[in-house]
Design a protein around this motif. Structure first.
Motif: not given
Length: 642
Positions: A39-47, A55-62
């Motif tokens: 839930e915390l990670l989702a909240l951060l990803l929403d912004n 977050f860092i993008n590694v071959k399409g994966t955050l």
């Protein structure tokens, strides 16, 4: 919006992170972060802004930057963005890892993980700088390093100065004009980064040596740390400018050479270290003899040039430098209709000077005879053995389709490969080494019509570096331009260049020098490269805002002048957010009781250091009152006119 404010607002959208009095439950957020709560990670990803930072993008994966998030949250509640309250933490990690987690040796110092603006504009002035920590002050650093607005643009050629109409660009859309930029070199480097990243062939700098009397005047209590931070900030962005075939040369003395070597290993990679070149800069004589006689110190006759490449695959262009004639080049070999005639010049000339003069002036037919051929191929060895005790020249074509002359158990080596021509005179040359002890540091005091005897590098030195690493039309950068030697030499050698300088040298300025170069001045390397004049460059300045007030404060002669500047600051400058103008005016008598130096320092501290120059994002902001000409120049430079 500040990053922490943005984070706090986003986290407070979840009620379980908010206390009854509306405060953020930091300890709850930290526990969720450690457990990678969905839930915390989702909240951060929403912004989008929080997603970019944490977050860092590694071959399409955050991937969640857990350590960065935890450290940011732990510290940001309690500390401001300055180094003062954070200095015990600064420098304890390298590349995000604590020292005990690293297996290799690292150079660490206080304030290593900070950005130092380094806004000194006068050699003689000391500065109290703010160190913006890379974790705590991300917003401030982003704003500080944002590209800047340009002003006072003009093109200078043989016809003089004229307003800049437009930049010249190549078929790829890159600016190809020579550029001289006036302003803070860290901010200028970040301003040109997008346009020139990956396009620079050579960077040469002669930075302040941190000797205490060379113009690097910062707070003495952490001078070495300040210097290392100053260098690291600039080297890091400089690396981004280099193309994959590029290289960087940094000149220094033994005061900081050891530290600088380790720092450059870290920034450029030890695998990209090429050489430490030792340059003889003077002779053991003069006033310093008294120090030697007292047994205090040896004569200082050398400096160092640290040479790094962008990639391990880098190759320089081998060159020959002037040396004493090698009298092994004694055979004159002349081809006739019936074969070859070989004459031994030792039999023809008994006097060495006459011998040398004849050989150098007839070098096309002069050879040495090399009989040590252990590394030769098997086929040519057979021909060499056939020639022993045979006084006839044998022609041999090698695998590279080159003609080789074999004679008397050896191979003729042509003198013409070693000839150096300077001003129509021929000299004998030897392949360059890492010890430069020839005459390249002589007669440079008045080169280019400028006179900086204590800080100017000779044109011959820069010419050698350019010959080693560049060809015509390659781009050269010097962001400690000084009196302009690098730009002057690059101009004469038909290289493109960008020079950046923030100090004002008045009559010894680089612009003064380059005008003389364009008009065909004949000092330095001019005769050796047959320089006749011509060409042009574009002059630009970073548009100042608060920097103007800082310079006025530095130049003020008394308290009365400072009070007048303060009146202008109240209405025209950007002050720090916590400055209370009314309260400050109530304590003017206390201000007047300070020394002039303390008064200057105090006024400088009131200014927002993020507004020293006008940011590109403020180009159309009416508060900055930017005129149409500067708007046009800036848009053209950043290619925003589409």
């Amino acid at each position: 919006m500040k990053l922490y404010t943005l984070l706090e607002q986003q986290l407070k959208k979840d009620p379980k992170f908010v206390s009854d009095n509306g405060e953020l439950k930091k300890w709850v957020v930290l526990n969720k972060a450690y457990s990678l709560d969905e839930e915390l990670l989702a909240l951060l990803l929403d912004n989008s802004e929080l997603k970019k930072h944490f977050f860092i993008n590694v071959k399409g994966t955050l991937v969640f930057k857990q350590d960065l998030f935890v450290q940011f949250l732990e510290q940001k509640n309690y500390l401001n963005n300055s180094y003062t309250l954070y200095k015990n933490k600064v420098g304890l990690t390298v590349d995000g890892k604590y020292l005990k987690q690293r297996n290799e040796v690292a150079l660490v110092w206080p304030f290593k993980d900070c950005i130092l603006e380094g806004g000194q504009t006068r050699e003689e002035h000391k500065r109290q700088e703010i160190f913006f920590n890379e974790i705590l002050a991300q917003d401030e650093i982003t704003q500080l390093l944002e590209p800047k607005v340009f002003t006072n643009a003009k093109r200078i050629d043989m016809n003089g100065e004229k307003p800049l109409d437009q930049f010249n660009r190549n078929e790829k859309g890159t600016i190809i004009d020579n550029l001289i930029i006036r302003g803070n070199n860290l901010l200028a480097l970040h301003s040109i980064k997008k346009e020139f990243a990956g396009k620079v062939k050579l960077i040469y700098i002669d930075p302040p040596y941190n000797t205490g009397n060379d113009g690097f005047n910062y707070n003495d209590s952490f001078n070495k740390s300040t210097w290392l931070t100053f260098m690291k900030n600039r080297l890091t962005v400089a690396k981004e400018l280099l193309c994959k075939e590029g290289s960087i040369f940094v000149q220094c003395d033994d005061n900081e050479q050891a530290y600088l070597k380790i720092l450059m290993d870290e920034v450029f990679g030890n695998e990209n270290y090429r050489e430490t070149i030792v340059v003889k800069t003077s002779t053991p004589s003069g006033v310093n003899a008294v120090n030697v006689k007292r047994g205090e110190r040896l004569f200082k006759v050398k400096e160092y040039i640290l040479f790094y490449s962008k990639t391990p695959d880098f190759r320089f262009y081998p060159i020959y430098i002037k040396s004493n004639f090698n009298f092994n080049y004694r055979y004159e070999v002349v081809k006739t209709e019936t074969g070859y005639i070989v004459n031994d010049l030792r039999q023809k000339f008994k006097d060495d000077k006459t011998f040398e003069s004849y050989a150098l002036n007839n070098y096309e037919n002069i050879y040495s005879l090399e009989k040590n051929n252990k590394k030769a191929g098997e086929k040519i060895k057979i021909e060499i053995n056939k020639s022993k005790n045979n006084k006839e020249v044998i022609e041999y074509i090698n695998s590279k389709n080159q003609l080789i002359l074999i004679y008397d158990g050896g191979v003729f080596i042509p003198l013409k490969e070693r000839i150096i021509v300077e001003a129509t005179q021929n000299f004998f040359g030897t392949l360059i080494s890492d010890l430069w002890e020839d005459e390249i540091f002589q007669t440079n005091q008045n080169e280019g019509g400028v006179n900086l005897p204590g800080g100017k590098k000779p044109e011959k030195l820069i010419k050698r570096i350019l010959e080693l690493t560049t060809k015509e039309d390659d781009l050269v950068v010097d962001y400690h331009l000084g009196s302009g030697t690098t730009a002057a030499v690059a101009h004469k050698m038909k290289r493109r260049y960008i020079g950046i300088e923030q100090l004002n040298y008045h009559e010894n300025d680089s612009v003064v020098r380059l005008k003389k170069v364009i008009n065909g001045e004949q000092t330095g390397i001019s005769k050796s490269v047959n320089w006749k004049g011509g060409g042009s460059f574009v002059y630009l300045e970073l548009k100042k805002y608060n920097q103007t007030f800082i310079e006025q404060i530095e130049d003020a002669k008394d308290t009365e002048a400072l009070l007048k500047i303060w009146e202008h600051m109240k209405t025209k400058s950007f002050l720090n957010y916590n400055v209370d103008i009314k309260k400050h005016d109530e304590y003017l008598n206390e201000f007047k009781s300070l020394t002039l130096s303390a008064q200057k320092q105090h006024l400088c501290e009131l200014l927002d250091k993020n507004q020293l120059y006008v940011n590109l994002t403020s180009l159309m902001d009416e508060d900055f009152n930017i005129d149409a000409v500067d708007i046009k120049t800036t848009k053209q430079f950043y290619n925003l006119e589409k």
